[in-house]
Design an enzyme around this catalytic site. Structure first.
Site, PDB file in Angstrom:
ATOM      1  NE  ARG A 170      -0.642   0.206   4.906  1.00 22.67           N
ATOM      2  CZ  ARG A 170      -0.022   1.350   5.493  1.00 22.67           C
ATOM      3  NH1 ARG A 170      -0.320   2.453   4.823  1.00 22.67           N
ATOM      4  NH2 ARG A 170       0.639   1.364   6.646  1.00 22.67           N
ATOM      5  NE  ARG A 174      -1.216  11.047   6.025  1.00 23.54           N
ATOM      6  CZ  ARG A 174      -0.359  11.205   6.668  1.00 23.54           C
ATOM      7  NH1 ARG A 174       0.250  12.454   6.731  1.00 23.54           N
ATOM      8  NH2 ARG A 174       0.346  10.185   7.285  1.00 23.54           N
ATOM      9  NE  ARG A 247      19.999  -2.529  -1.139  1.00 23.61           N
ATOM     10  CZ  ARG A 247      20.925  -2.275  -1.960  1.00 23.61           C
ATOM     11  NH1 ARG A 247      21.811  -3.038  -2.357  1.00 23.61           N
ATOM     12  NH2 ARG A 247      20.902  -1.054  -2.435  1.00 23.61           N
ATOM     13  NE  ARG A 278      17.270   8.354   5.242  1.00 23.66           N
ATOM     14  CZ  ARG A 278      16.392   7.811   6.071  1.00 23.66           C
ATOM     15  NH1 ARG A 278      15.189   8.282   6.224  1.00 23.66           N
ATOM     16  NH2 ARG A 278      16.881   6.993   6.924  1.00 23.66           N
ATOM     17  CD  GLU A 298      20.228   6.582   5.080  1.00 21.90           C
ATOM     18  OE1 GLU A 298      18.988   5.809   4.655  1.00 21.90           O
ATOM     19  OE2 GLU A 298      19.957   7.150   6.158  1.00 21.90           O
ATOM     20  CE1 TYR A 346      13.834  -1.184   7.207  1.00 23.40           C
ATOM     21  CE2 TYR A 346      11.576  -0.611   7.886  1.00 23.40           C
ATOM     22  CZ  TYR A 346      12.963  -0.342   7.524  1.00 23.40           C
ATOM     23  OH  TYR A 346      13.144   1.009   7.540  1.00 23.40           O
ATOM     24  CG  ASP A 348       8.961   1.022  11.808  1.00 23.92           C
ATOM     25  OD1 ASP A 348       9.922   1.424  11.027  1.00 23.92           O
ATOM     26  OD2 ASP A 348       7.918   1.094  11.440  1.00 23.92           O
TER      27      ASP A 348
END
Length: 367
Positions: A170, A174, A247, A278, A298, A346, A348
């Site tokens: 997804r 917004r 990675r 970034r 980065e 992965y 958070d």
């Protein structure tokens, strides 16, 4: 003799150690780096807390997790609102009414929705087979070409047509003017950096840095009744079923003799001809007013065993390999496997903490 040897002082290891220590268990936390904290470690440069291993913005919808971390350190009210530079123009992220105005000049949600739907109908496919087809089916060609394709290919080191579609199941869209990247209720940065959180978790617990578990595994295993292992699961088993893919990242950090470099904590650089993804300007995480500033570029890169593994490549091939390791890990009673690398997920930060607390509950369910 310790009750637990914890290999790795990142969030999983530190939370487990804290909870075990609360229950009267003797713990030793070791880390192969020269500091504690894993990837959330911060380095003070010119009075600025520098996120040494990339931007870490704490966010969660879980009030219990939010209250848990706030035991140890106060959080500020930083809201992540990254900006993307693509084809010479700046765009707000995530995709919202500001982005749609910057792309198409539309001013109302109805105009934006109509434009988006038209592109999806024109370029989408019924059953996406790769990331490119998935993105086109979710947001159409303009957003994909300008804000997704080149950035994603840099990030993963592969063409979008070679990447699995599930990477972007997804994409947040917004139809309001809202640049808050996360939808989570709780968000912020620890005041003074993440070291305060780690130090709070490990308060009163024996720790050892510059300690490579694999350099003398038998010695370390004999120090405790049980091992909590947070490193790469394939490395633990000497790559018996093959090497998992990751990675990696490379960081270039620079102290600049100016108060403000880019005006935002995070700016993405989407174009393929720019090698980094970034630039992070660390002072903006804590609304700093120092005379100087610190930036970090980065660079994504292919992982090899001598590099840090930052995130897993969770495609079908690697998941099949991981399941073999997981099955074997489940048969070892004296070792607990947990965290981003040991679980090959992965995560958070709030998810790592939740996983650690779940492990603690299972380990001490009768206590």
């Amino acid at each position: 003799m310790k009750d637990y040897l914890i290999v790795g002082s990142g969030l999983f290891g530190s939370v487990f150690a804290h909870e075990a220590n609360k229950r009267g268990k003797k713990c030793l936390v070791i880390d192969k780096r020269n500091h504690l904290g894993g990837n959330v470690y911060c380095e003070n440069i010119a009075g600025i807390q520098v996120h040494k291993y990339g931007a870490h913005i704490f966010h969660t919808n879980d009030e219990a997790i939010w209250q848990y971390v706030n035991q140890f350190v106060k959080f500020n009210n930083y809201v992540n609102s990254p900006v993307a530079l693509a084809k010479g123009k700046l765009y707000n992220l995530p995709f919202n009414m500001n982005t749609f105005y910057q792309l198409w000049g539309v001013k109302t949600p109805a105009e934006a929705a109509e434009k988006l739907q038209h592109q999806i109908e024109q370029y989408g496919v019924p059953n996406p087979q790769n990331l490119e087809e998935q993105a086109l089916s979710l947001v159409g060609k303009d957003i994909y070409d300008i804000l997704i394709k080149e950035y994603t290919e840099k990030q993963w080191g592969k063409k979008a047509t070679e990447l699995p579609s599930f990477i972007i199941k997804r994409l947040p869209v917004r139809f309001r003017f809202d640049n808050n990247y996360f939808n989570d209720r709780f968000q912020g940065i620890p005041i003074g950096g993440y070291n305060g959180l780690i130090n709070g978790l490990l308060d009163g617990i024996e720790t050892l840095t510059d300690a490579d578990y694999f350099a003398d595994r038998t010695y370390y295993d004999n120090l405790a009744e049980k091992v909590v292992y947070t490193g790469k699961i394939d490395e633990y088993f000497a790559y018996e079923f093959g090497q998992l893919e990751y990675r990696s990242l490379r960081f270039e950090t620079e102290l600049l003799n100016q108060p403000n470099y880019q005006g935002n904590a995070v700016i993405n650089y989407n174009d393929a001809d720019i090698p980094f993804t970034r630039i992070i300007e660390h002072k903006h995480f804590e609304f700093g007013t120092q005379e100087k500033t610190v930036i970090t570029r980065e660079y994504p890169q292919n992982w090899t065993p001598e590099k840090e593994a930052y995130y897993p490549v969770n495609d079908d091939k690697n998941q099949r390999i991981y399941k073999q390791y997981r099955t074997k890990a489940d048969t070892i009673e004296k070792v607990i496997f947990g965290g981003r690398l040991a679980e090959y997920r992965y995560y958070d930060m709030h998810q790592v903490i939740a996983s650690a607390l779940k492990t603690v509950k299972n380990e001490f369910q009768n206590q």
